[in-house]
Design an enzyme around this catalytic site. Structure first.
Site, PDB file in Angstrom:
ATOM      1  N   HIS A   9       8.360  25.333  48.665  1.00  0.00           N
ATOM      2  CA  HIS A   9       8.703  26.257  48.257  1.00  0.00           C
ATOM      3  C   HIS A   9       8.769  27.325  47.175  1.00  0.00           C
ATOM      4  CE1 HIS A   9      12.508  26.682  51.682  1.00  0.00           C
ATOM      5  NE2 HIS A   9      10.992  26.459  51.707  1.00  0.00           N
ATOM      6  N   GLY A  56       4.775  31.073  54.777  1.00  0.00           N
ATOM      7  CA  GLY A  56       5.450  31.316  55.676  1.00  0.00           C
ATOM      8  C   GLY A  56       6.185  31.836  55.729  1.00  0.00           C
ATOM      9  N   ASP A  61       4.376  28.444  58.513  1.00  0.00           N
ATOM     10  CA  ASP A  61       5.415  28.019  59.350  1.00  0.00           C
ATOM     11  C   ASP A  61       5.364  27.223  60.028  1.00  0.00           C
ATOM     12  OD1 ASP A  61       6.180  27.376  56.075  1.00  0.00           O
ATOM     13  OD2 ASP A  61       8.131  28.428  56.255  1.00  0.00           O
ATOM     14  N   ASP A  81      13.459  24.461  48.722  1.00  0.00           N
ATOM     15  CA  ASP A  81      14.501  24.051  47.285  1.00  0.00           C
ATOM     16  C   ASP A  81      15.784  24.497  48.210  1.00  0.00           C
ATOM     17  OD1 ASP A  81      15.978  25.078  45.906  1.00  0.00           O
ATOM     18  OD2 ASP A  81      14.750  26.904  44.974  1.00  0.00           O
ATOM     19  N   HIS A  88      13.183  33.305  55.757  1.00  0.00           N
ATOM     20  CA  HIS A  88      12.596  32.928  56.887  1.00  0.00           C
ATOM     21  C   HIS A  88      12.852  31.544  57.545  1.00  0.00           C
ATOM     22  CE1 HIS A  88       9.640  31.459  53.623  1.00  0.00           C
ATOM     23  NE2 HIS A  88       9.563  30.284  54.585  1.00  0.00           N
ATOM     24  N   ASP A  91      11.943  30.210  60.484  1.00  0.00           N
ATOM     25  CA  ASP A  91      10.976  29.507  60.925  1.00  0.00           C
ATOM     26  C   ASP A  91      10.483  28.051  60.408  1.00  0.00           C
ATOM     27  OD1 ASP A  91      10.250  32.191  62.088  1.00  0.00           O
ATOM     28  OD2 ASP A  91       9.007  32.160  60.584  1.00  0.00           O
ATOM     29  N   ARG A  97      13.105  21.340  63.473  1.00  0.00           N
ATOM     30  CA  ARG A  97      13.180  20.442  64.295  1.00  0.00           C
ATOM     31  C   ARG A  97      11.650  19.997  65.350  1.00  0.00           C
ATOM     32  NH1 ARG A  97      15.428  24.347  65.316  1.00  0.00           N
ATOM     33  NH2 ARG A  97      15.309  26.005  66.573  1.00  0.00           N
TER      34      ARG A  97
END
Length: 122
Positions: A9, A56, A61, A81, A88, A91, A97
């Protein structure tokens, strides 16, 4: 040596650049991929070769997540962060996951990034 994704980030990009500089000799032997702005900064501020995906918020991502699902990544360093909401966020959650689903090493802070590189690559 392996295919590693580097993501950060905005507030964490300087930390990722310092990390990449410190581990540059090890990372040079890796096939590196990064999201757009992070990849650009890595190319400008280090001697590393980096394949850049979209930024991203524009799907980067998810593009990296697709590589995880396809078995094409060995690990991800994603310096997030935790104190700022990201536009987003769904995402980002999907990427985290899919790493869990496919048992891909994921470092989300500097300490775990160092362990990932030292354990996976050295």
């Amino acid at each position: 040596m392996g295919r590693i994704a580097l993501i950060a980030h905005d507030e964490k990009k300087p930390t990722l650049i310092e990390f990449a500089t410190r581990y540059e000799s090890t990372l040079t032997d890796c096939d590196l991929v990064a999201t757009g702005t992070t990849g650009k900064r890595l190319q400008e501020e280090t001697d590393l070769e980096v394949e850049r995906k979209e930024s991203g918020p524009y799907g980067g991502d998810l593009m990296i997540g697709a590589e995880v699902a396809a078995g094409e990544l060995d690990g991800i360093v994603f310096l997030r962060d935790p104190l700022r909401a990201q536009p987003h966020e769904p995402d980002i959650s999907a990427l985290l996951r899919i790493c869990d689903v496919h048992d891909v090493a994921l470092a989300t802070n500097l300490s775990s990034a160092e362990l990932l590189v030292e354990g996976l690559l050295e």
